[in-house]
Design a protein around this motif. Structure first.
Motif, PDB file in Angstrom:
ATOM      1  N   GLN A 278      -6.500  -4.752  -5.952  1.00  0.00           N
ATOM      2  CA  GLN A 278      -7.436  -4.010  -4.977  1.00  0.00           C
ATOM      3  C   GLN A 278      -8.836  -4.720  -5.277  1.00  0.00           C
ATOM      4  N   SER A 279      -9.325  -4.499  -4.186  1.00  0.00           N
ATOM      5  CA  SER A 279     -10.827  -4.772  -3.950  1.00  0.00           C
ATOM      6  C   SER A 279     -11.579  -3.660  -4.210  1.00  0.00           C
TER       7      SER A 279
ATOM      8  N   TYR B 132     -11.923  -1.790  -0.876  1.00  0.00           N
ATOM      9  CA  TYR B 132     -10.670  -0.922  -0.592  1.00  0.00           C
ATOM     10  C   TYR B 132     -10.301   0.366  -1.352  1.00  0.00           C
ATOM     11  N   ASN B 133     -10.700   0.011  -2.728  1.00  0.00           N
ATOM     12  CA  ASN B 133     -10.332   1.306  -3.591  1.00  0.00           C
ATOM     13  C   ASN B 133     -11.209   2.720  -3.298  1.00  0.00           C
TER      14      ASN B 133
ATOM     15  N   GLY C 245      -6.102  -1.612  -8.951  1.00  0.00           N
ATOM     16  CA  GLY C 245      -6.085  -0.237  -8.750  1.00  0.00           C
ATOM     17  C   GLY C 245      -4.888   0.350  -9.472  1.00  0.00           C
TER      18      GLY C 245
ATOM     19  N   ILE D 104       0.896  -1.316  -0.023  1.00  0.00           N
ATOM     20  CA  ILE D 104      -0.048   0.117  -0.083  1.00  0.00           C
ATOM     21  C   ILE D 104       0.846   1.233   0.063  1.00  0.00           C
TER      22      ILE D 104
ATOM     23  N   LEU E 274     -10.044   2.323 -10.419  1.00  0.00           N
ATOM     24  CA  LEU E 274     -10.205   1.046 -10.548  1.00  0.00           C
ATOM     25  C   LEU E 274     -10.826   0.447 -11.799  1.00  0.00           C
TER      26      LEU E 274
ATOM     27  N   THR F 155      -9.373   4.857  -1.196  1.00  0.00           N
ATOM     28  CA  THR F 155      -7.911   5.562  -2.126  1.00  0.00           C
ATOM     29  C   THR F 155      -8.435   6.475  -3.179  1.00  0.00           C
TER      30      THR F 155
END
Length: 527
Positions: A99-100, A103-104, A218, A86, A111, A107
């Motif tokens: 990335q899921s 989680y994206n 990501g 990360i 994506l 940030t």
């Protein structure tokens, strides 16, 4: 030099010939032939580094295939931990990372298209039967990894469940093996891989939640063209190739030969049962419509029509859960069949579970038919059984509205009158409470039904916590056609007919505001 440049251009055209890249995207790939990438160093089956330092897993195989169908080459940056990965992405040392979608959202990265929807499943002891929802095991100890991207989403969806927080999949599975937890919630891919790798034969996946983690890439906000290139590449991957990659890492393999005969017999049994249930449902619908047109002409009949719509919704809602359960049985049977674990005992267990759901649906259907069957007979009936018959049909509707109904009625109390009409009385009053809860936006919703009997009378109370009835209204609520609701929600008939039913039975119906709610009093003189 010109020949080398021409060769590069020809190579780029050949590699991207099957993908419709724009001129701008082609130019970007010419200028950025190597894409730097960082992932999770220990996240199998998706990605990791093996003992020899090779980058392996589902993501590794996907990137290798993308290298074959595009001019791109991926340089994999190895880190010591996911947190280190990360930080590497945040510091712009790489262009792209795994990335899921969950989680994206935390940030600033872009994506890509989702390449895999990973269902969140429930793991329990191998003796545990199918579980259709986390609510079915809410009283048990359920472990969940606090490091997963879906952790917050699960906690928010199931606030009433007190989860046991663990730090990893390994810890979560071990907590079930050693009895510290009753269940563990995680994604299908990682869970099935971990169970197979560690040979945890005492565990099995017993059901799915309705939630997924969606996995993509990501991409640094400095490279928006890389996002569109990756999207086109992911969409261009042949489904068969994608399935081969996933099955290589996710499917468990067994030596046993599947019992195809047992599977198709079970499928046939389910089909026959489903057809019979559908025919019964259609038949009841037609009978109900015929009765509405032929009989419901007077004021009492209008009251029944007003409540019939709500009861049909309640029955449909009652059926939704068992139908969903039967559908999940089939999904689970298909998965277990593919995994080769379907045997005679398994089919017997599934058949028994399916019959249980069908029995529940048939009971609901019978109660529904009895509720609306015309019957003018005056009989002595059990008060508690009468109330429970109404609550059986409306249970899911009140649960959906977060309304708790508590019944404190002596099982030996009987009263004399028309049993079906008294059911309508109970239904009218509790439905009015439900509407009041929603209109007043009450948080703590409870209805209390109490009844006592002495030598002189039977006294019944139906009390709610919906905020009470306005004083300028309470004296008129038993008048015909009087309502404070909109035309789509109220007819002004229900409570009027309730008072008529009680009077016909020789009793009295009244109402008062008490304890931040309304309480309806029903009294019958024994003499």
């Amino acid at each position: 030099m010109r020949i080398l440049w021409l060769a590069i251009l020809i190579s780029l055209e050949l590699l991207s010939a099957s993908i419709d890249f724009s001129e701008e995207e082609k130019l970007w790939m010419e200028q950025n032939r190597v894409v730097t990438y960082v992932g999770d160093p220990d996240w199998l089956p998706f990605e990791a580094f093996d003992d020899k330092g090779n980058y392996v897993g589902i993501v590794a195989d996907l990137l290798k295939h993308i290298e074959k169908i595009t001019p791109l080459k991926f340089k994999i940056m190895r880190t010591s931990s996911w947190q280190d990965s990360i930080e590497t992405m945040k510091s712009k040392q790489v262009m792209m990372m795994s990335q899921s979608k969950d989680y994206n959202t935390q940030t600033t990265e872009l994506l890509s298209e989702i390449y895999y929807k990973n269902p969140i499943v429930i793991v329990m002891n191998h003796k545990q039967r199918y579980v259709s929802s986390l609510y079915n095991i809410k009283d048990k100890k359920i472990a969940i990894s606090s490091t997963e991207g879906f952790f917050k989403k699960i906690k928010e969806k199931y606030p009433a469940i007190k989860f046991v927080e663990v730090k990893s999949i390994k810890e979560g599975l071990q907590s079930v093996v050693f009895g510290k937890s009753d269940a563990f919630v995680n994604t299908l891919a990682q869970t099935s891989y971990a169970i197979a790798k560690r040979q945890l034969n005492d565990l099995r996946i017993v059901g799915r939640t309705d939630m997924y983690t969606e996995l993509g890439f990501g991409i640094s906000s400095e490279h928006p063209l890389l996002k569109s290139i990756m999207n086109k590449a992911l969409n261009n991957i042949d489904p068969n190739i994608q399935n081969d990659i996933l099955s290589k890492w996710i499917q468990q393999k067994y030596v046993e030969k599947p019992d195809y005969t047992a599977f198709f017999v079970a499928l046939g049994v389910f089909f026959v049962i489903a057809v019979i249930v559908l025919i019964l449902y259609i038949k009841v619908q037609k009978e109900t419509e015929a009765k509405i047109h032929a009989q419901y002409k007077m004021l009492e009949q209008q009251s029944k029509m007003a409540s019939m719509g709500e009861m049909l919704d309640a029955v449909a809602h009652q059926w939704k859960q068992p139908l969903n359960a039967i559908s999940m049985y089939l999904d689970l049977m298909k998965e277990d069949f593919d995994d080769g674990i379907v045997d005679r005992a398994y089919i017997d267990e599934m058949q028994k579970a399916t019959h249980s759901q069908i029995t529940h649906m048939t009971t609901t259907l019978s109660e529904f038919r009895n509720f609306f069957r015309p019957n003018a007979d005056v009989v002595e009936f059990n008060l508690l059984q009468n109330i429970e018959s109404v609550l059986l049909l409306t249970k899911d509707e009140f649960l959906k509205n977060d309304i708790n109904i508590e019944v404190d009625v002596d099982a030996n109390i009987t009263i004399k009158g028309n049993e079906n009409e008294f059911k309508h009385l109970v239904l009218n009053i509790i439905n009015n409470s439900k509407d009041a809860f929603n209109e007043n936006d009450v948080k703590n919703r409870s209805i209390f039904i109490r009844a006592t009997k002495n030598e002189e009378a039977v006294s019944m109370e139906i009390e709610d916590s919906a905020g009470g009835i306005p004083e300028n209204v309470i004296k008129r609520i038993f008048e015909a056609n009087f309502t404070t609701k909109s035309a789509s929600k109220g007819t002004g008939i229900g409570l009027y007919m309730s008072s008529q039913i009680v009077e016909k039975m020789g009793g009295k119906l009244s109402v008062e505001n008490i304890n931040n709610g309304a309480c309806f009093f029903i009294n019958f003189s024994i003499s």
